[in-house]
Design an enzyme around this catalytic site. Structure first.
Site, PDB file in Angstrom:
ATOM      1  N   GLU A 106       0.881  -1.180   0.000  1.00 39.89           N
ATOM      2  CA  GLU A 106       0.000   0.000   0.000  1.00 39.89           C
ATOM      3  C   GLU A 106       0.911   1.220   0.000  1.00 39.89           C
ATOM      4  O   GLU A 106       1.428   1.609   1.045  1.00 39.89           O
ATOM      5  CB  GLU A 106      -0.905  -0.011   1.245  1.00 39.89           C
ATOM      6  CG  GLU A 106      -1.916  -1.140   1.279  1.00 39.89           C
ATOM      7  CD  GLU A 106      -3.110  -0.889   0.382  1.00 39.89           C
ATOM      8  OE1 GLU A 106      -3.385   0.286   0.040  1.00 39.89           O
ATOM      9  OE2 GLU A 106      -3.772  -1.871   0.000  1.00 39.89           O
ATOM     10  N   CYS A 136      -2.313   9.534   2.574  1.00 38.81           N
ATOM     11  CA  CYS A 136      -1.817   8.943   1.325  1.00 38.81           C
ATOM     12  C   CYS A 136      -2.703   9.276   0.124  1.00 38.81           C
ATOM     13  O   CYS A 136      -2.217   9.378  -0.989  1.00 38.81           O
ATOM     14  CB  CYS A 136      -1.682   7.429   1.468  1.00 38.81           C
ATOM     15  SG  CYS A 136      -3.211   6.633   1.977  1.00 38.81           S
TER      16      CYS A 136
HETATM   17  P1  NAD Z   1       8.115   4.691   5.239  1.00 42.34           P
HETATM   18  O1  NAD Z   1       8.144   3.881   4.023  1.00 42.34           O
HETATM   19  O2  NAD Z   1       9.238   5.588   5.567  1.00 42.34           O
HETATM   20  O3  NAD Z   1       7.920   3.771   6.540  1.00 42.34           O
HETATM   21  C1  NAD Z   1       6.902   2.809   6.666  1.00 42.34           C
HETATM   22  C2  NAD Z   1       7.406   1.648   7.494  1.00 42.34           C
HETATM   23  O4  NAD Z   1       8.542   1.083   6.869  1.00 42.34           O
HETATM   24  C3  NAD Z   1       7.825   2.042   8.909  1.00 42.34           C
HETATM   25  O5  NAD Z   1       7.313   1.078   9.804  1.00 42.34           O
HETATM   26  C4  NAD Z   1       9.338   2.025   8.835  1.00 42.34           C
HETATM   27  O6  NAD Z   1       9.943   1.640  10.058  1.00 42.34           O
HETATM   28  C5  NAD Z   1       9.629   1.001   7.766  1.00 42.34           C
HETATM   29  N1  NAD Z   1      10.845   1.308   7.019  1.00 42.34           N
HETATM   30  C6  NAD Z   1      11.324   2.530   6.681  1.00 42.34           C
HETATM   31  N2  NAD Z   1      12.472   2.428   5.983  1.00 42.34           N
HETATM   32  C7  NAD Z   1      12.730   1.102   5.872  1.00 42.34           C
HETATM   33  C8  NAD Z   1      13.778   0.347   5.259  1.00 42.34           C
HETATM   34  N3  NAD Z   1      14.784   0.943   4.632  1.00 42.34           N
HETATM   35  N4  NAD Z   1      13.724  -0.995   5.338  1.00 42.34           N
HETATM   36  C9  NAD Z   1      12.710  -1.618   5.971  1.00 42.34           C
HETATM   37  N5  NAD Z   1      11.694  -0.954   6.573  1.00 42.34           N
HETATM   38  C10 NAD Z   1      11.701   0.388   6.532  1.00 42.34           C
HETATM   39  O7  NAD Z   1       6.737   5.475   5.087  1.00 42.34           O
HETATM   40  P2  NAD Z   1       6.153   6.578   6.012  1.00 42.34           P
HETATM   41  O8  NAD Z   1       6.973   7.815   5.905  1.00 42.34           O
HETATM   42  O9  NAD Z   1       5.877   6.009   7.369  1.00 42.34           O
HETATM   43  O10 NAD Z   1       4.733   6.833   5.312  1.00 42.34           O
HETATM   44  C11 NAD Z   1       4.549   7.760   4.288  1.00 42.34           C
HETATM   45  C12 NAD Z   1       4.312   7.114   2.946  1.00 42.34           C
HETATM   46  O11 NAD Z   1       3.371   6.066   3.064  1.00 42.34           O
HETATM   47  C13 NAD Z   1       3.708   8.071   1.940  1.00 42.34           C
HETATM   48  O12 NAD Z   1       4.322   7.866   0.694  1.00 42.34           O
HETATM   49  C14 NAD Z   1       2.246   7.681   1.878  1.00 42.34           C
HETATM   50  O13 NAD Z   1       1.605   8.007   0.678  1.00 42.34           O
HETATM   51  C15 NAD Z   1       2.343   6.215   2.093  1.00 42.34           C
HETATM   52  N6  NAD Z   1       1.101   5.706   2.641  1.00 42.34           N
HETATM   53  C16 NAD Z   1       0.352   4.877   1.887  1.00 42.34           C
HETATM   54  C17 NAD Z   1      -0.862   4.430   2.378  1.00 42.34           C
HETATM   55  C18 NAD Z   1      -1.741   3.512   1.584  1.00 42.34           C
HETATM   56  O14 NAD Z   1      -2.683   2.997   2.170  1.00 42.34           O
HETATM   57  N7  NAD Z   1      -1.484   3.284   0.327  1.00 42.34           N
HETATM   58  C19 NAD Z   1      -1.286   4.827   3.649  1.00 42.34           C
HETATM   59  C20 NAD Z   1      -0.463   5.676   4.386  1.00 42.34           C
HETATM   60  C21 NAD Z   1       0.736   6.114   3.888  1.00 42.34           C
END
Ligand code: NAD
Length: 472
Positions: free
Chosen positions: A223, A257
């Site tokens: 997602e 998002c």
């Molecule tokens: P992120 O990708 O930075 O982090 C999400 C999760 O991934 C966290 O739990 C984090 O600890 C983990 N993570 C981060 N870097 C990682 C790595 N290198 N390796 C493994 N795990 C890692 O995202 P965010 O900043 O928390 O969220 C924002 C993004 O999420 C935006 O792009 C938004 O559009 C998207 N989003 C999508 C939805 C959806 O339903 N499609 C919903 C909410 C947010």
């Protein structure tokens, strides 16, 4: 030592990953999670403990994002409770093997689809709706009969802590475990073999998750995010349009998002829309949104700086106020934006609305199609033909005609992205299907046996070709 998490350091937690996974496997193999009664009881417990901890959830979201209890209930808790109620009421029906047609080619037999849980599911969550985006996939995975490992976002620490408490105090760890922490914890989990991975977050990290899953051929739901366009025709109900765009953009201070990322407005209506939107902002949040209880804050300094840079490089039509100490960025509208501007290079994820204009709808459609497929697309028009044309000629995870965001609140609609905005979908029955393997089962009669398929073949190829038309 990385940091202290519930009395356990992150590095100690990382060391525990393989043994916790082994215990999940053993728990799953007892078959208890396959029992629909067990699943319903656990879902009822989840609902109960959410309600018991409602105040703590409000407090946590206030700390992490300055979310008011009303917004927290509407956008986080209510959605999760709604999903749980639906699972509880429908689970018996959904989980029954579903009889499907059996063609003559399989005479005499019955065909059924069985809904098997995968085993152990990993849920990795983001910070922007930290409760909903963790608990809703958790409930879906439980409904389908899986064990679950939950990895909340470290960027929303208060919500992560309250969810951990709720889960650890109320569920057996062999069934549901929680690993709090940041990237190292997430990576340690991704090194292991799961039966399903459900990831919500950025497209960039989504690629890392997909690569990790590929090593074990683990199926995934991703997602992700992206720049969701909002196309506004000149034939609109101006007041509703302005309200629905501003509500969708400023909910959670734009950290949604599916927030409308940028506007593509018919040049004939642009000035009127801009004026109306500024009226609506002040109607919703007053002249100074910093004093409104309903206006959220930016999650971190890093994101504050990133968003600030987008405003610095642009022509501000409205707003632009910032206060780093309070992580406050006021509602901001940018005018005369060009595709090459900073704000158009990445998902905004903040309370900044860039406005671009077009003269013909084809121009707007081309603009969308020249970019990555977005998570959502919004089109405002009273002209049904024009709205249909936009939907027909573009691709996006989901869409609304004459609204923003609300498609995700419809439990019968699958919620997910396409292309760079994601893989797979969930919500309502789609969650149950996402977390279930659909096993095809043919049950053949042992009374009748049609000998046609056995060698040596009893009929000629041409005769068989004629028969094949009737025995599908
Ligand atoms: P992120 O990708 O930075 O982090 C999400 C999760 O991934 C966290 O739990 C984090 O600890 C983990 N993570 C981060 N870097 C990682 C790595 N290198 N390796 C493994 N795990 C890692 O995202 P965010 O900043 O928390 O969220 C924002 C993004 O999420 C935006 O792009 C938004 O559009 C998207 N989003 C999508 C939805 C959806 O339903 N499609 C919903 C909410 C947010």
């Amino acid at each position: 030592m990385i940091s202290t998490l519930n009395g356990t350091t992150a590095s100690e937690k990382i060391e525990q990953v393989p043994s916790v996974l082994q215990r999940h496997k053993e728990f799953f193999n007892t078959g208890i999670t396959k029992d629909v009664g067990f699943r319903i009881d656990q879902l009822k417990r989840l609902k109960e403990v959410i309600l018991e901890n409602e105040t703590e959830i409000y407090d946590a979201l206030k700390k992490d994002l300055n979310k008011s209890p009303f917004t927290t209930f509407m956008t986080e808790i209510a959605m999760v409770l709604g999903e749980i109620d639906l699972f509880i009421s429908k689970l018996k029906k959904w989980s029954k093997p579903k009889k499907v047609r059996t063609g003559m080619v399989n005479f005499k037999a019955t065909s059924k689809v069985y809904y098997d849980p995968y085993g152990t599911v990993l849920v990795i969550a983001p910070w922007n709706y930290p409760f909903q985006l963790t608990m809703s996939p958790l409930a879906g995975a439980m409904a389908a009969g899986n064990c679950v490992v939950v990895k909340p976002s470290e960027i929303a620490p208060a919500t992560s802590a309250v969810m951990t408490k709720i889960i650890q105090e109320n569920f057996v760890e062999d069934y549901i475990s929680v690993f709090e922490g940041g990237v190292p914890v997430s990576q340690a989990l991704l090194n292991e073999r799961f039966d399903y991975i459900f990831y919500t977050g950025s497209t960039q990290v989504g690629k890392i998750v997909y690569q990790a899953a590929a090593k074990h051929l683990t199926p995934v739901t991703l997602e992700l995010g992206g720049k969701s366009p909002c196309i506004v025709d000149n034939d609109i109900q101006l007041n509703f349009t302005a309200k629905r765009i501003i509500w969708g953009k400023l909910l959670n201070a734009g950290q949604t998002c599916v927030a409308p990322d940028y506007l593509l407005v018919n040049s004939k209506i642009k000035d009127q829309l801009l004026e109306k939107m500024t009226e609506v902002i002040e109607e919703f949040y007053g002249k100074d949104a910093a004093t409104s209880d309903e206006y959220c804050r930016i999650i971190s300094e890093k994101h504050f700086m990133r968003l600030s840079g987008m405003i610095d490089d642009a022509e501000v039509y409205y707003g632009g106020e910032r206060n780093m100490e309070d992580l406050y960025i006021g509602p901001t509208i940018l005018d005369n934006v060009k595709a090459s501007d900073t704000v158009m290079q990445e998902e905004i994820f903040g309370p900044i609305l860039p406005v671009l204009s077009y003269d013909s709808i084809e121009e707007a459609i081309d603009f969308v199609n020249e970019r990555e497929k977005p998570l959502a697309l919004y089109v405002f028009s009273k002209n049904k033909k024009l709205a249909k044309k936009v939907l027909h000629e573009t691709s996006s995870g989901g869409a609304c005609i004459n609204d923003t965001i609300m498609h995700l609140a419809s439990e019968d609609l699958p919620f997910g992205g396409v292309g760079a905005s994601g893989i797979g979908a969930y919500h309502g029955k789609h969650s149950f299907l996402t977390f279930s393997h659909q096993k095809a089962v043919l049950n053949k009669s042992s009374v009748i046996d049609v000998p046609l398929r056995y060698v040596p073949y009893k009929v000629s190829l041409s005769a068989f070709k004629q028969m094949a038309k009737f025995i599908r």
